[in-house]
Design a protein around this motif. Structure first.
Motif, PDB file in Angstrom:
ATOM      1  N   TYR A   1      32.224 -22.378   0.460  1.00  0.00           N
ATOM      2  CA  TYR A   1      31.968 -24.005   1.433  1.00  0.00           C
ATOM      3  C   TYR A   1      33.039 -24.348   2.575  1.00  0.00           C
ATOM      4  CZ  TYR A   1      27.522 -25.069  -0.099  1.00  0.00           C
ATOM      5  OH  TYR A   1      26.116 -25.565  -1.079  1.00  0.00           O
ATOM      6  N   GLY A   2      34.122 -23.921   2.088  1.00  0.00           N
ATOM      7  CA  GLY A   2      35.440 -24.369   3.036  1.00  0.00           C
ATOM      8  C   GLY A   2      36.041 -23.026   4.203  1.00  0.00           C
ATOM      9  N   LEU A   3      35.974 -22.260   3.299  1.00  0.00           N
ATOM     10  CA  LEU A   3      36.497 -20.851   3.908  1.00  0.00           C
ATOM     11  C   LEU A   3      36.651 -20.146   5.076  1.00  0.00           C
ATOM     12  CD1 LEU A   3      39.887 -20.353   2.977  1.00  0.00           C
ATOM     13  CD2 LEU A   3      38.785 -18.628   1.776  1.00  0.00           C
ATOM     14  N   SER A   4      35.267 -20.044   6.238  1.00  0.00           N
ATOM     15  CA  SER A   4      34.921 -19.900   6.977  1.00  0.00           C
ATOM     16  C   SER A   4      36.226 -19.904   7.507  1.00  0.00           C
ATOM     17  CB  SER A   4      33.673 -20.938   7.324  1.00  0.00           C
ATOM     18  OG  SER A   4      33.943 -20.894   8.948  1.00  0.00           O
ATOM     19  N   LEU A   5      36.095 -18.548   8.440  1.00  0.00           N
ATOM     20  CA  LEU A   5      36.664 -18.318   8.888  1.00  0.00           C
ATOM     21  C   LEU A   5      36.093 -17.983  10.675  1.00  0.00           C
ATOM     22  CD1 LEU A   5      38.410 -15.245   7.648  1.00  0.00           C
ATOM     23  CD2 LEU A   5      39.759 -17.236   8.561  1.00  0.00           C
ATOM     24  N   ASP A   6      35.092 -18.839  11.409  1.00  0.00           N
ATOM     25  CA  ASP A   6      34.304 -19.242  12.151  1.00  0.00           C
ATOM     26  C   ASP A   6      35.333 -19.751  12.988  1.00  0.00           C
ATOM     27  OD1 ASP A   6      32.087 -17.739  10.879  1.00  0.00           O
ATOM     28  OD2 ASP A   6      30.622 -19.290  10.752  1.00  0.00           O
TER      29      ASP A   6
ATOM     30  N   GLU B   1      34.710 -22.316  15.899  1.00  0.00           N
ATOM     31  CA  GLU B   1      33.624 -22.402  16.936  1.00  0.00           C
ATOM     32  C   GLU B   1      34.759 -24.370  17.003  1.00  0.00           C
ATOM     33  OE1 GLU B   1      30.814 -23.093  14.345  1.00  0.00           O
ATOM     34  OE2 GLU B   1      29.616 -21.556  15.374  1.00  0.00           O
TER      35      GLU B   1
ATOM     36  N   PHE C   1      45.078 -15.673  14.914  1.00  0.00           N
ATOM     37  CA  PHE C   1      44.144 -15.326  14.571  1.00  0.00           C
ATOM     38  C   PHE C   1      42.513 -15.921  15.126  1.00  0.00           C
ATOM     39  CE2 PHE C   1      39.828 -15.987  11.976  1.00  0.00           C
ATOM     40  CZ  PHE C   1      38.702 -15.118  12.666  1.00  0.00           C
ATOM     41  N   ARG C   2      43.229 -17.413  15.795  1.00  0.00           N
ATOM     42  CA  ARG C   2      42.384 -18.217  16.560  1.00  0.00           C
ATOM     43  C   ARG C   2      42.179 -18.316  17.930  1.00  0.00           C
ATOM     44  NH1 ARG C   2      43.386 -24.052  13.377  1.00  0.00           N
ATOM     45  NH2 ARG C   2      43.441 -23.135  11.551  1.00  0.00           N
TER      46      ARG C   2
ATOM     47  N   THR D   1      41.006 -15.137  18.722  1.00  0.00           N
ATOM     48  CA  THR D   1      39.882 -15.349  19.015  1.00  0.00           C
ATOM     49  C   THR D   1      38.787 -16.451  20.644  1.00  0.00           C
ATOM     50  OG1 THR D   1      39.546 -15.999  16.336  1.00  0.00           O
ATOM     51  CG2 THR D   1      37.130 -16.293  17.917  1.00  0.00           C
TER      52      THR D   1
ATOM     53  N   ARG E   1      26.099 -13.916   9.098  1.00  0.00           N
ATOM     54  CA  ARG E   1      26.460 -14.852   7.781  1.00  0.00           C
ATOM     55  C   ARG E   1      27.502 -14.486   7.460  1.00  0.00           C
ATOM     56  NH1 ARG E   1      20.865 -16.931   5.622  1.00  0.00           N
ATOM     57  NH2 ARG E   1      22.864 -18.481   4.529  1.00  0.00           N
ATOM     58  N   SER E   2      28.327 -16.362   7.727  1.00  0.00           N
ATOM     59  CA  SER E   2      29.955 -15.121   7.143  1.00  0.00           C
ATOM     60  C   SER E   2      29.481 -16.258   5.605  1.00  0.00           C
ATOM     61  CB  SER E   2      30.869 -16.009   7.788  1.00  0.00           C
ATOM     62  OG  SER E   2      30.470 -17.901   6.998  1.00  0.00           O
TER      63      SER E   2
ATOM     64  N   SER F   1      29.025 -12.792   3.156  1.00  0.00           N
ATOM     65  CA  SER F   1      29.834 -12.138   3.312  1.00  0.00           C
ATOM     66  C   SER F   1      30.808 -12.364   2.364  1.00  0.00           C
ATOM     67  CB  SER F   1      30.540 -11.196   5.081  1.00  0.00           C
ATOM     68  OG  SER F   1      31.202 -12.308   5.234  1.00  0.00           O
TER      69      SER F   1
ATOM     70  N   PHE G   1      39.635 -10.609   3.536  1.00  0.00           N
ATOM     71  CA  PHE G   1      39.534 -10.835   4.677  1.00  0.00           C
ATOM     72  C   PHE G   1      40.041  -9.521   5.796  1.00  0.00           C
ATOM     73  CE2 PHE G   1      40.936 -15.278   2.984  1.00  0.00           C
ATOM     74  CZ  PHE G   1      39.782 -15.627   2.983  1.00  0.00           C
TER      75      PHE G   1
END
Lengths: 384, 401
Positions: free
Chosen positions: A40-45, A47, A128-129, A132, A184-185, A188, A317
């Motif tokens: 749940y927490g490790l999304s690299l999106d 936004e 990384f951010r 993006t 969808r992250s 993956s 990753f």
């Protein structure tokens, strides 16, 4: 090899584990909790990146330009700044991640058909951010330019805006994302997390189990008995392997049911490969346990030798191809990468033994050699 | 021996200046217990060895060679046009982002390469690509990519779109008779971005600091917790309880000793790895960094002490450490930006000391921020630390009395 002795050790170990109720519960809870929290927490999106703007022009076109960023889901507009002195504290305290400065005469120059510059300051603390955010800025800027340009052309060259656009944008790009169409992250990430959790938990269980006997001295009972070291190790580790295999099943259910990742491969093949992987990671715990004497050291060492290499050198990753030369060698030396190939292959790509056989062979070789080293290093006759 | 001299001193001082005397005895006991912890630590050779490994080589491994963004994505090209335009387009896919590995002759071969993981991107250029481009007829190229890693898939997709778009724009401009390299007459916005604090977006800076903070966290939870649980497991805590030591005097020296060890490790890593190998700048005050680190170690040690009051043996303590460590890492905001998280998780983040520490240490090291910008983080961490320490003390006292 005497099966009765092995069974005796296994039964004793199992009883010991079940009687330590907190530890027993943790053996099942920890993998599940890790999987859920990371999933749940490790999304690299990236936004809703907070940004602010400093608009020296304050004209309809400059407002229109900024509105494209303000309306984008990639950004979260925090407000207009009054002067350049406000920029540093905002970026340094992390309240915004980017600041956009629009110069005076922005509209005037554009209407006159001349280029104009806008400056975007990006916080590079998390590269990384920053990368993006930069990508989003370029994308939005390009689409704004395209519109401006086609309007200019239709004004000056007398084309319809559509015709102008066909000049400026002659090639369409049709992107097809295979294996994970909607990018969808969780799809993956979930299968790879299975790899990660099964890398951390089994060695921890087995290392703690063996070292506890060493530290409390209970191992002298083994030293003085007729049991051989092979029998002892197999009997001792069997319950831990069993627990971990059960956990692998639970993790698989979480990945497919909770995170909804598709499973396209052969379940039987995947199950067999997972058992092999669990045996392999249990073997890592065995190696740790022969190296250290105290449980504190066992806990820390297991953590350090499993977590870091798995996160960075397993392809979870960072794809192996993007690692440096040294990183690629490290990755090849660790079992995690091979199992990552297997999980992504089985879950997302739907390939089977034909493509993945080499990874399975490597895992098998790995398990055998880990247990061989553990066996050779484990002595019933301590030196001191 | 020591006890006797303790009492003698106490007697000596209590007659004259009772407060000072008691304080000196108090200090002395603290010192003796701290030395005991350090001695015990120094006798675990394997632990020291791995601690050195963790603070040097491990951080080096994490810092070097790890890139989170797309680089060297292997690409296969299926060029059905074989014209100068198609070749020019292919040439736009350049390192470091793309690695054009070779041409394939059939479309199905692309799927095979993707399946086996030998290529990440397959570019298909249709026949008559150049002709339609010159005549102004719309055309399209197809990009198939391996999205099993969604983040990289997203990056690859947007890079490909951008490259094709800008190639298209340039050919279009040429047809209109505008030189794309000197668009002096074209109305366009040039968005010049500048990246602050890490201008080259050097991942080594980010990764090595992140890893240092992770390692500090790991040791700060586990070492004090284990030092306490070990006494419980072996029964030596009973011996401590019959001494005149108070609960605080038993617990605090463990934290003190481990904090000293961790700060030594941090120094080794900060100067030996971060400064020396990766040239990480220390833009702010180094004293502030150490102060914040010390505060963080105490806060996290408070967490370890709470664990040690729950766990009865080291196996349990280790498990509980993992289960707190994992969520702490992900609630820290280093991997997932807070703004991308659901609201309730952002509330939970306020409970993760690492979250404050990450803000403060990146702030000091990379941004050169001072206390005037970081006071919020320091305050949050301090409050959390006091709460955790209090909880640990309270539970410990209740257990032994």
């Amino acid at each position: 090899m005497n099966c009765k002795r092995i069974l005796a050790v296994t039964t004793r170990e199992w009883r010991g584990m079940v009687r330590d109720r907190l530890f027993f519960a943790m053996a099942f809870i920890v993998p599940t909790v890790l999987m859920l929290t990371f999933g749940y927490g490790l999304s690299l999106d990236v936004e809703h990146s907070p940004f602010a703007a400093l608009d020296y022009d304050r004209t309809p076109i400059s407002r229109d330009y900024l509105n494209r960023f303000i309306d984008s889901p990639s950004f979260n507009f925090k407000g207009f700044l009054k002067s350049e002195r406000d920029i540093y504290p905002l970026l340094a305290s992390g309240k915004v991640r980017a600041v956009m400065i629009i110069p005076a005469h922005f509209q005037e120059r554009l209407l006159a058909g001349r280029p104009t510059a806008v400056q975007t300051l990006i916080d590079g603390t998390f590269p990384f951010r920053a990368q993006t955010v930069k990508g989003y800025v370029i994308g939005i800027n390009n689409s704004f330019n395209m519109g401006e340009f086609s309007r200019y052309l239709s004004r000056t060259a007398g084309m319809t805006p559509d015709r102008a656009l066909s000049y400026l944008w002659p090639i369409k790009t049709e992107v097809r994302c295979l294996y994970n169409q909607n990018l969808r992250s969780d799809w993956s990430l979930a299968p790879r997390l299975m790899m990660m959790v099964l890398m951390i938990c089994p060695p921890f269980l087995s290392a703690m189990g063996v070292v506890r006997e060493k530290e409390t001295g209970a191992i002298y009972n083994i030293y003085s008995s007729t049991i051989t070291r092979g029998e002892y190790l197999i009997g001792k580790l069997a319950p831990y392997v069993a627990v971990s295999i059960f956990n692998a099943g639970v993790l698989w259910l979480i990945a497919t049911k909770v995170f909804g990742a598709p499973f396209r491969g052969n379940p039987l093949f995947f199950f067999a490969a997972s058992i092999l992987y669990v045996i392999c990671t249990t073997g890592i715990g065995l190696i740790v346990s022969v190296l250290v004497a105290t449980q504190v050291a066992a806990a820390l060492v297991t953590f350090i030798v499993t977590v870091v290499p798995t996160v960075f050198y397993s392809g979870i990753f960072v794809p192996i191809g993007s690692l440096g030369e040294g990183g690629r060698i490290v990755a090849r030396l660790l079992p995690a990468m091979y199992y990552t190939n297997i999980v992504t292959g089985c879950f997302l790509k739907g390939v089977g033994f034909r493509v993945l056989w080499s990874d399975v062979v490597v895992l098998a070789v790995y398990s055998v050699s880990l247990f061989a080293i553990g066996y050779l290093q484990f002595h019933k006759r301590p030196e001191s | 021996m020591r006890d006797k001299s303790d009492k003698r001193h106490a007697g000596l001082f209590t007659r004259g200046t009772p407060l000072l005397g008691r304080f000196l005895v108090w200090l002395r006991r603290l010192r003796v217990m701290t030395v005991k912890e350090l001695l015990q630590f120094s006798r675990d050779g394997a632990l020291i060895l791995f601690m050195v490994y963790a603070f040097t080589l491990d951080i080096y491994l994490a810092g070097s060679g790890v890139k989170l963004e797309l680089s060297s994505a292997t690409m296969a090209v299926h060029d059905s046009d074989r014209s100068s335009a198609s070749r020019e387009l292919i040439n736009r896919f350049r390192p470091p982002v793309f690695d054009v590995e070779g041409a394939i002759s059939r479309g199905s071969e692309g799927v095979r390469l993707l399946d086996e993981g030998k290529a990440m991107v397959v570019l298909d250029i249709p026949p008559r690509f150049e002709k339609s481009l010159l005549s102004g007829a719309p055309t399209h190229v197809q990009v198939r990519l391996d999205a099993s890693n969604s983040v990289l898939g997203l990056f690859a997709a947007s890079y490909c779109r951008r490259i094709v778009e800008s190639f298209g724009l340039e050919t279009g401009l040429k047809r209109l008779g505008i030189d794309p390299r000197q668009p002096g007459r074209a109305p366009q916005v040039v968005n010049a971005y500048r990246v602050w604090f890490n201008p080259n977006q050097n991942n080594k800076w980010f990764m090595s600091i992140a890893e240092l903070l992770n390692i500090i966290t790991l040791f700060a939870i586990l070492l004090p917790a284990c030092a306490m649980v070990r006494e419980k497991e072996r029964g030596t805590v009973e011996q401590l309880l019959v001494t005149p030591l108070t609960t605080f005097q038993i617990m605090f020296p463990k934290v003190l000793a481990m904090a000293a060890v961790i700060l030594a490790g941090t120094t080794l890593s900060l100067f030996g790895v971060l400064r020396y190998c990766f040239d990480v700048p220390i833009r702010g005050s180094i004293i502030l960094f150490y102060a914040v680190t010390l505060l963080y170690v105490f806060t996290t040690a408070g967490l370890g002490l709470v664990i040690s009051t729950i766990a009865r043996n080291l196996g349990q303590a280790g498990m509980m450490a993992i289960i707190t460590y994992g969520p702490m890492i992900f609630l820290s905001g280093a991997w997932t930006p807070p703004e991308a998280m659901p609201h309730f998780i952002r509330v939970l983040m306020l409970l993760s000391p690492l979250h404050y520490y990450i803000d403060a240490s990146y702030g000091v090291l990379l941004k050169g921020a001072g206390l005037n910008l970081l006071w919020g983080s320091v305050l949050g961490m301090g409050t959390l630390g006091a709460g955790l320490f209090g909880l640990g003390m309270w539970r410990m006292r209740r257990q032994f009395q």
